[in-house]
Design an enzyme around this catalytic site. Structure first.
Site, mmCIF file in Angstrom:
data_model
loop_
_atom_site.group_PDB
_atom_site.id
_atom_site.type_symbol
_atom_site.label_atom_id
_atom_site.label_comp_id
_atom_site.label_asym_id
_atom_site.label_seq_id
_atom_site.Cartn_x
_atom_site.Cartn_y
_atom_site.Cartn_z
ATOM 1 N N CYS A 318 0.560 -1.223 -0.263
ATOM 2 C CA CYS A 318 0.022 -0.090 -0.109
ATOM 3 C C CYS A 318 1.015 1.283 -0.103
ATOM 4 O O CYS A 318 0.504 2.487 0.488
ATOM 5 C CB CYS A 318 -0.986 -0.192 1.130
ATOM 6 S SG CYS A 318 -0.150 -0.310 2.748
ATOM 7 N N ASP A 319 2.046 1.237 -0.540
ATOM 8 C CA ASP A 319 2.980 2.291 -0.323
ATOM 9 C C ASP A 319 3.009 2.708 -1.919
ATOM 10 O O ASP A 319 3.328 2.088 -2.912
ATOM 11 C CB ASP A 319 4.370 1.613 -0.057
ATOM 12 C CG ASP A 319 5.348 2.965 0.229
ATOM 13 O OD1 ASP A 319 5.599 3.629 -0.614
ATOM 14 O OD2 ASP A 319 6.045 2.960 1.248
#
Lengths: 373, 373
Positions: A318-319
């Site tokens: 989720c970066d």
């Protein structure tokens, strides 16, 4: 033929590595520069089957740490063949390497000479010269290397400390697409050698480093062109015969590797289409982050539809930094579960992988493609 | 008091992490926004003692993968408390999480709705809204989030697929120093909620994400300022009461961590002084690479000499990209063997570390500083 699945992963992502492709790359290097000794820069991809195959082919190695030396010794590489080319080493690693039989160490500072004189008394040192060349996709930013004056002073300082003034080296920067970069650096090395000869110091080795490029999505000059530049510069400038060393990494392993990934999501956001893969910058494509858009891995997909669309290719975390390539043409009907193949992925991928966000580094599968082009 | 040395490393580098500092950061967050439920973004630092301490303090968690959920379950966190906030998930991870009891999943695409409807039928979904704010040190570059129209359509689509239209979320970007960024995003969420109410959809959760900053080498606004912006925007725009969720990561753990490193080399090159440490970008300070100069870790050294000089601070690998900070004032007589302390290093350091060049990730040492300021 699949030989082994060392990472124990049945699914994706995995790096499919063609050991015969490695053969071909090694032979191309050796054929282009038969007068040079090849020391593989193992940081690039330290997987044991790769090290073992290169060993079979007659390559030697260059290392940056005691752990890397340990890997080489595990496959029977004699320590005396290994170059410790990291110009700044952990003191304990110098001691361990020297005890094991490594006798050649790179330096570019007085502190390093003191360290080696203390931990490896009598060892041979080669000095790292700074280069000024542009044209590398991964520039060196001044981290290593000194000017010719300081290089000569360090080699004299080596002798004063009871060390052997053994050689001179440089690194033009990774993925260097200008073959002329070597010529400039060799001329600078030769000037240092000529100056040192007047003080009775004669070097044994000229190590022209790595930086030889792989072919990503655009052509790069042929290795023979690099060899010609190197040979011409040596003939013209180097004042006496020395052992010639090259330290290729990327040029040997990049093109033999294909990262096999699975599409875990597709999305349209703000007019752009995104394909989310189970591999991204953090678990395999750190160089995409490091070099931003400089290295463009050629990409294709299992659907192979004639209708194409442009996708941003991103990883599973989720970066938001996890993106591998922007605007890649893939099958317009690409869907969850399809495979995506990122080519020229054998270098600096698994080597840089972390476990960020709980996503493991890719597995490794070794294949032999004997007969393939 | 040293509690444990989980990484088994006696030497450096290691992250010294103050669990009482974590307490203080958690309480500051809770005191600033007592009406919010705190779900720690565990990707930031997933060390088990940190998770366990936050659990004791009453925090819950948000995850991006099945492996992260496994870590939480190992310390007894009920899966039903966990938010699966990665908007694009590995399909098998959705299935595993749903089976374990996770029931809330972020989405920002139709493909993800299909995936969840298939792997977790009846689950609750919250939609990720794109934000347009600048001012973050780690911008989102469009990887996640959709506009208000698409967000409303996805939540209606959730209902049509038998899923529960549960909430709305956004992420302003990590290390966001503009508290107004939340107000803008909340107003956009509120507009979606107002529109959906007309079609009979009432959301249960407003998740305002993370992005709350840590104080590196310059001041950042107080958490109470962020809270005030969030509260005012909710009071002004949100049409009905909802559960408020925050997902801090960096703001909880960054300041509680100090990376303890040893100087392995000092050098002068081209007029600049370099200090080489046993930790660098690849085994701990990937964010230095990711954000270039945006995150400046405060640095001091064990020599603490009154005479200062400016050093470039770099890591142990022979990769030139390995540099952590440029032009840092340190003791002018800094030498091999001295310690260097990189502060505000608790977030995104060990989590991002690789084993590149044979250098292991830093160890972890947990201390309690009860009573310290």
């Amino acid at each position: 033929m699949t030989m082994s699945v060392p990472a124990g992963e049945l699914g994706t992502p995995y790096l499919r590595f063609d050991l015969d492709g490695l053969d071909r790359a090694y032979r191309a290097m050796r054929d282009a520069l038969p007068e040079a000794r090849v020391h593989y820069a193992m940081k690039c991809n330290p997987a044991r089957p790769i090290l073992a195959r290169l060993r079979e082919l007659g390559a030697s190695f260059e290392i940056a740490s005691a752990a890397e030396l340990g890997e080489l010794r595990a496959i029977g590489v004699p320590a005396a063949e290994v170059l410790f080319s990291n110009p700044v080493k952990v003191p304990a690693h110098v001691r361990q390497a020297w005890t094991a039989g490594v006798y050649r160490f790179a330096v570019d500072s007085d502190a390093e000479l003191d360290k080696i004189a203390s931990a490896a008394p009598g060892a041979a040192v080669y000095v790292r010269l700074a280069t000024t060349a542009g044209g590398s996709a991964v520039p060196s930013e001044g981290k290593f290397g000194v000017g010719p004056g300081a290089a000569a002073r360090l080699l004299r300082g080596a002798r004063a400390r009871g060390l052997r003034a053994y050689g001179i080296t440089f690194h033009v920067g990774s993925q260097m697409t200008d073959p002329g970069a070597w010529a400039d650096a060799i001329e600078r090395c030769a000037a240092v050698m000529t100056g040192l000869r007047r003080t009775g110091i004669r070097l044994a080795m000229l190590d022209v480093g790595g930086g030889f490029p792989a072919r990503y999505d655009s052509d790069v000059p042929d290795l023979r062109t690099y060899a010609k530049h190197i040979r011409t510069a040596i003939d013209r400038h180097v004042p006496y015969p020395v052992e010639l060393v090259v330290e290729p990494g990327r040029a040997l392993v990049a093109q033999a590797g294909v990262m096999v990934a699975t599409v875990i999501g597709v999305a349209r956001r703000g007019g752009a289409r995104w394909a989310h893969l189970d591999v991204g910058a953090f678990n395999g494509f750190m160089e995409a982050l490091e070099t931003r858009t400089a290295l463009r891995y050629p990409v294709c997909d299992s659907r192979d539809s004639p209708r194409r669309d442009s996708f941003h290719l991103t990883g599973p975390t989720c970066d938001s930094q996890d993106t591998v390539r922007y605007s890649v043409p893939l099958s317009a009907d690409l869907a969850v579960g399809d495979r995506v193949y990122l080519q020229v992925a054998g270098a600096y991928t698994t080597a840089y992988a972390s476990r960020f966000n709980g996503f493991d580094p890719p597995g490794l599968r070794f294949v032999c493609s004997a007969g393939a082009p």
